[in-house]
Design a protein around this motif. Structure first.
Motif, PDB file in Angstrom:
ATOM      1  N   THR A 139     -10.959  -7.592  57.558  1.00 54.53           N
ATOM      2  CA  THR A 139     -11.243  -8.613  58.565  1.00 54.53           C
ATOM      3  C   THR A 139      -9.987  -9.297  59.091  1.00 54.53           C
ATOM      4  O   THR A 139     -10.046  -9.958  60.128  1.00 54.53           O
ATOM      5  CB  THR A 139     -12.179  -9.683  57.993  1.00 54.53           C
ATOM      6  OG1 THR A 139     -11.563 -10.293  56.852  1.00 54.53           O
ATOM      7  CG2 THR A 139     -13.511  -9.065  57.567  1.00 54.53           C
ATOM      8  N   ALA A 140      -8.839  -9.170  58.387  1.00 53.48           N
ATOM      9  CA  ALA A 140      -7.598  -9.803  58.846  1.00 53.48           C
ATOM     10  C   ALA A 140      -6.417  -9.102  58.190  1.00 53.48           C
ATOM     11  O   ALA A 140      -6.538  -8.538  57.098  1.00 53.48           O
ATOM     12  CB  ALA A 140      -7.578 -11.295  58.508  1.00 53.48           C
ATOM     13  N   VAL A 141      -5.263  -9.133  58.876  1.00 50.78           N
ATOM     14  CA  VAL A 141      -4.035  -8.563  58.332  1.00 50.78           C
ATOM     15  C   VAL A 141      -2.936  -9.607  58.381  1.00 50.78           C
ATOM     16  O   VAL A 141      -2.972 -10.550  59.190  1.00 50.78           O
ATOM     17  CB  VAL A 141      -3.591  -7.306  59.100  1.00 50.78           C
ATOM     18  CG1 VAL A 141      -4.535  -6.164  58.855  1.00 50.78           C
ATOM     19  CG2 VAL A 141      -3.449  -7.588  60.596  1.00 50.78           C
ATOM     20  N   ALA A 142      -1.945  -9.461  57.491  1.00 55.49           N
ATOM     21  CA  ALA A 142      -0.778 -10.324  57.463  1.00 55.49           C
ATOM     22  C   ALA A 142       0.398  -9.485  57.000  1.00 55.49           C
ATOM     23  O   ALA A 142       0.231  -8.368  56.512  1.00 55.49           O
ATOM     24  CB  ALA A 142      -1.001 -11.515  56.530  1.00 55.49           C
ATOM     25  N   ALA A 143       1.615 -10.019  57.149  1.00 50.78           N
ATOM     26  CA  ALA A 143       2.804  -9.258  56.797  1.00 50.78           C
ATOM     27  C   ALA A 143       3.843 -10.161  56.166  1.00 50.78           C
ATOM     28  O   ALA A 143       4.030 -11.313  56.579  1.00 50.78           O
ATOM     29  CB  ALA A 143       3.393  -8.577  58.031  1.00 50.78           C
ATOM     30  N   GLY A 144       4.507  -9.629  55.142  1.00 43.93           N
ATOM     31  CA  GLY A 144       5.722 -10.228  54.621  1.00 43.93           C
ATOM     32  C   GLY A 144       6.909  -9.493  55.192  1.00 43.93           C
ATOM     33  O   GLY A 144       6.805  -8.776  56.189  1.00 43.93           O
ATOM     34  N   GLY A 145       8.076  -9.629  54.546  1.00 46.69           N
ATOM     35  CA  GLY A 145       9.247  -8.932  55.047  1.00 46.69           C
ATOM     36  C   GLY A 145       9.062  -7.427  55.060  1.00 46.69           C
ATOM     37  O   GLY A 145       9.224  -6.771  56.079  1.00 46.69           O
ATOM     38  N   SER A 146       8.716  -6.860  53.880  1.00 45.97           N
ATOM     39  CA  SER A 146       8.468  -5.421  53.759  1.00 45.97           C
ATOM     40  C   SER A 146       7.157  -5.167  53.026  1.00 45.97           C
ATOM     41  O   SER A 146       7.020  -4.174  52.311  1.00 45.97           O
ATOM     42  CB  SER A 146       9.632  -4.745  53.025  1.00 45.97           C
ATOM     43  OG  SER A 146      10.825  -4.871  53.739  1.00 45.97           O
ATOM     44  N   THR A 147       6.203  -6.064  53.192  1.00 45.82           N
ATOM     45  CA  THR A 147       4.918  -5.971  52.506  1.00 45.82           C
ATOM     46  C   THR A 147       3.796  -6.239  53.495  1.00 45.82           C
ATOM     47  O   THR A 147       3.903  -7.142  54.333  1.00 45.82           O
ATOM     48  CB  THR A 147       4.826  -6.990  51.353  1.00 45.82           C
ATOM     49  OG1 THR A 147       6.004  -6.907  50.551  1.00 45.82           O
ATOM     50  CG2 THR A 147       3.605  -6.740  50.490  1.00 45.82           C
ATOM     51  N   GLY A 148       2.738  -5.433  53.417  1.00 49.39           N
ATOM     52  CA  GLY A 148       1.561  -5.658  54.247  1.00 49.39           C
ATOM     53  C   GLY A 148       0.417  -6.203  53.410  1.00 49.39           C
ATOM     54  O   GLY A 148       0.315  -5.922  52.203  1.00 49.39           O
ATOM     55  N   TYR A 149      -0.463  -6.985  54.035  1.00 51.21           N
ATOM     56  CA  TYR A 149      -1.623  -7.565  53.351  1.00 51.21           C
ATOM     57  C   TYR A 149      -2.863  -7.385  54.215  1.00 51.21           C
ATOM     58  O   TYR A 149      -2.802  -7.426  55.451  1.00 51.21           O
ATOM     59  CB  TYR A 149      -1.419  -9.064  53.091  1.00 51.21           C
ATOM     60  CG  TYR A 149      -0.183  -9.390  52.302  1.00 51.21           C
ATOM     61  CD1 TYR A 149      -0.167  -9.284  50.914  1.00 51.21           C
ATOM     62  CD2 TYR A 149       0.980  -9.805  52.943  1.00 51.21           C
ATOM     63  CE1 TYR A 149       0.971  -9.581  50.188  1.00 51.21           C
ATOM     64  CE2 TYR A 149       2.120 -10.103  52.234  1.00 51.21           C
ATOM     65  CZ  TYR A 149       2.116  -9.995  50.855  1.00 51.21           C
ATOM     66  OH  TYR A 149       3.249 -10.279  50.134  1.00 51.21           O
ATOM     67  N   ALA A 150      -3.993  -7.199  53.539  1.00 50.66           N
ATOM     68  CA  ALA A 150      -5.274  -7.074  54.234  1.00 50.66           C
ATOM     69  C   ALA A 150      -6.320  -7.899  53.497  1.00 50.66           C
ATOM     70  O   ALA A 150      -6.389  -7.869  52.257  1.00 50.66           O
ATOM     71  CB  ALA A 150      -5.703  -5.615  54.303  1.00 50.66           C
ATOM     72  N   LEU A 151      -7.141  -8.607  54.258  1.00 46.09           N
ATOM     73  CA  LEU A 151      -8.284  -9.342  53.714  1.00 46.09           C
ATOM     74  C   LEU A 151      -9.541  -8.551  54.027  1.00 46.09           C
ATOM     75  O   LEU A 151      -9.796  -8.218  55.186  1.00 46.09           O
ATOM     76  CB  LEU A 151      -8.357 -10.731  54.345  1.00 46.09           C
ATOM     77  CG  LEU A 151      -9.615 -11.554  54.043  1.00 46.09           C
ATOM     78  CD1 LEU A 151      -9.728 -11.841  52.546  1.00 46.09           C
ATOM     79  CD2 LEU A 151      -9.610 -12.847  54.855  1.00 46.09           C
TER      80      LEU A 151
END
Length: 631
Positions: free
Chosen positions: A476-488
């Motif tokens: 339902t949502a994505v986010a990003a760090g420097g070299s890391t991806g995240y998904a909810l």
């Protein structure tokens, strides 16, 4: 110092779009418009040239006229030979007279080994490599000793409109072993009218020489053209050697093969052709897709090994350009590369002498989900596959399009629709990688992949086109760090992939991950965010949780001390309770601790406590003095 977010200055723009009105069908349908002449995600087309020698260190050609064997390396300047619009080149690279066993690489943004040479031998290989952004120089590197290097330009890829590639099933169109070999200073013409259309401008094939009676070289060139000062194969007596060849077609779709000395048998296996009215665009990619020394072990006699390229290229790719290397070879053998799920063809791509490393370029048609198969005929051998690029037609976006501009991937200087993706609902960008969430709950990524931040199942290289992040649905949502991806995900769980240097992937993961892993301990999450080394989650009860590393330290960081954050376990962040302005807990901005303050309104030249003169703006001044100590 590492740059912050250079990839996508303006990638974060998702615009709804209606399907375009139907247009008349043209002879050359192409859904992707180029921007600024360098849209890396739109693909390239090919311009063949009559084989042209651009470097020969034996006589100083291309080296400022100064002959001399190459030590650590030499610069190959292609600016005099290809236009500014060229973004990748194809040339035949020959190494000769090496003083030691060595390998030769070609470097622009990344490096691959293209020649494996034993002391004293001569060997060639076809190189396909992207040019560095804003330049037309390549670096040829030599690992050991000294070696002479020769480069013969075959063509270049450009963002201008030119020829596109169509793959064919491996087709053997010539095998002189069924008749007479090609004699000294003799030419054999090959008629390709039965396998390529009249519109074809050039052809790609594997050329193999076997049973030569003397040291010689073989030249492939357009039929009817003057034989160039170039070569495609260099042979010693009794040697069997293949090389991939891309050459312009001559009159009546013919090519000519010239043998310089002795006699030799020649075999031609066609892989595909370029034409201006059909075919697919080329997308450079530099990444290692297989190394059986690290996974799977050597391929035994008469056995096959499937290669899954979906972590490197889109599953819709029709063919892949690669460099195939055999090592730890126990017996003379040959290797065939072909489309997965189809019968093995009677062709070969690599001939392996026992006990030595050998490399050869190949163009291979792909099966469903970007898969190919390798077959080893005899003995056992470790096989290495280095991807140079792929051929595909980018799908145009019709609705909910992502608009991109700027950055390191050649998106162009003005916002324009990003091909490949439709139905985009959310986007995020890290330092060098971007992510898009589609309405079907899948996540797609493009950019750098140094720590597996593409999430496509492999580490290393980069991709200018989106690859699917493996295993994620219901996002339902994505986010990003420097070299890391995240998904909810819709079930309230958080998943991460890529760099784990600061335990951004949670407490249960050791090392980086090229596939999504669940961040342990988090449930009922409704939003997720990230910075370079820390990630945050908002839960349905209104609490905020963080994990990773506190780059600011107390009192503004995530944890009381940085060491508390390193295990990566999500911790609840104690948020300050909001207070109303003017309350006893509220301190005006700039007020030192332990003081009493009074505000004075200033208007015009004078100052007085209380109201202000009519029509004048009120300006406040603050006077503070230490509190009187008690006792």
């Amino acid at each position: 110092m590492k740059r912050l977010v250079p990839l996508v200055v303006g990638v974060l723009a998702v615009l709804g779009a209606q399907p375009a009105a139907a247009q008349p069908v043209t002879a050359r349908p192409d859904p992707v418009a180029l921007v600024d002449g360098r849209r890396a995600d739109a693909g390239l087309t090919f311009v063949p040239v009559n084989p042209l020698r651009v470097l020969d260190t034996r006589d100083g050609t291309g080296a400022g006229g100064v002959p001399g064997a190459v030590g650590a390396g030499v610069v190959l300047d292609l600016a005099p030979h290809v236009p500014a619009s060229a973004t990748a080149v194809v040339f035949n690279l020959t190494g000769t007279e090496p003083t030691r066993d060595t390998h030769v690489g070609v470097t622009s943004a990344w490096a691959n080994s293209y020649l494996n040479l034993q002391a004293g031998e001569t060997r060639a290989n076809l190189v396909t490599v992207a040019l560095p952004e804003g330049g037309r120089q390549l670096h040829l590197t030599n690992k050991a000793g000294r070696v002479h290097l020769v480069a013969d330009l075959a063509g270049y890829y450009t963002t201008d409109e030119a020829a596109r590639f169509t793959t064919t099933e491996p087709t053997r169109v010539l095998d002189t072993r069924a008749g007479a070999p090609v004699g000294p200073r003799s030419t054999r013409e090959v008629d390709l009218s039965g396998v390529v259309p009249a519109s074809a401008t050039s052809v790609t094939f594997t050329l193999t020489a076997t049973e030569p009676t003397a040291a010689t070289h073989v030249i492939a060139h357009p039929s009817g053209a003057v034989r160039p000062t170039a070569s495609n194969l260099n042979l010693v007596a009794g040697q069997t050697s293949p090389n991939l060849v891309t050459v312009a077609l001559g009159a009546n779709r013919r090519i000519a093969l010239y043998n310089n000395a002795g006699s030799t048998h020649l075999v031609v296996d066609v892989a595909g052709y370029y034409a201006g009215d059909r075919g697919h665009r080329f997308f450079p990619v530099t990444a290692r897709a297989l190394d059986t020394r690290e996974a799977g072990g050597p391929v035994g006699p008469g056995l096959t090994r499937d290669v899954d390229l979906a972590g490197r290229i889109p599953t819709t790719a029709t063919a892949v350009s690669l460099n195939l290397t055999g090592t730890n070879v126990t017996a003379d053998s040959y290797v065939s590369a072909y489309r997965a799920g189809t019968p093995r063809p009677g062709t070969s791509n690599l001939n392996l002498p026992a006990g030595r490393d050998t490399a050869n370029a190949a163009v291979v048609a792909l099966g469903d989900d970007a898969r190919m198969t390798l077959y080893n005929n005899a003995g056992s051998a470790d096989l290495v596959v280095d991807v140079a690029g792929f051929f595909a037609t980018p799908p145009a976006c019709a609705a909910d399009c992502l608009h991109t501009w700027g950055g390191d991937l050649g998106h162009g200087s003005t916002p324009s629709p990003h091909p490949w993706l439709s139905g985009v609902t959310d986007v995020a960008a890290g330092d060098f990688t971007a992510y898009a969430l589609k309405s079907d709950g899948t996540v797609w990524s493009w950019g750098a992949n140094n720590a597996g931040e593409l999430g496509a199942g492999a580490v290393g290289g980069r991709s200018a086109v989106p690859l699917r992040v493996r295993g994620l649905t219901g996002v339902t949502a994505v986010a990003a760090g420097g070299s890391t991806g995240y998904a909810l995900k819709s079930d309230g769980t958080v998943w991460g992939w890529g760099s784990n240097q600061d335990r951004q992937l949670g407490p249960d993961v050791v090392g980086d991950s090229a596939v999504p892993v669940r961040v342990g301990g988090l449930t009922d999450v409704t939003a997720v965010a990230g910075d370079r080394v820390t990630a945050y989650a908002l839960k349905s009860d209104g609490t905020v949780w963080g994990w990773g590393n506190s780059v600011h330290g107390p009192p503004y960081g995530l944890c009381p001390t940085e060491s508390d954050c390193l295990p990566g376990r999500p911790r609840r962040i104690a948020l300050p309770r909001p207070t109303a302005p003017g309350s006893p807990r509220s301190r005006p901005p700039g007020r030192p601790r332990g003081t009493r303050c009074a505000r004075t309104a200033r208007c015009g030249r004078g100052a007085r406590t209380g109201g202000v003169r009519p029509g004048r703006a009120r300006r406040w001044a603050m006077t503070c003095r230490p509190r009187r100590s008690s006792g």
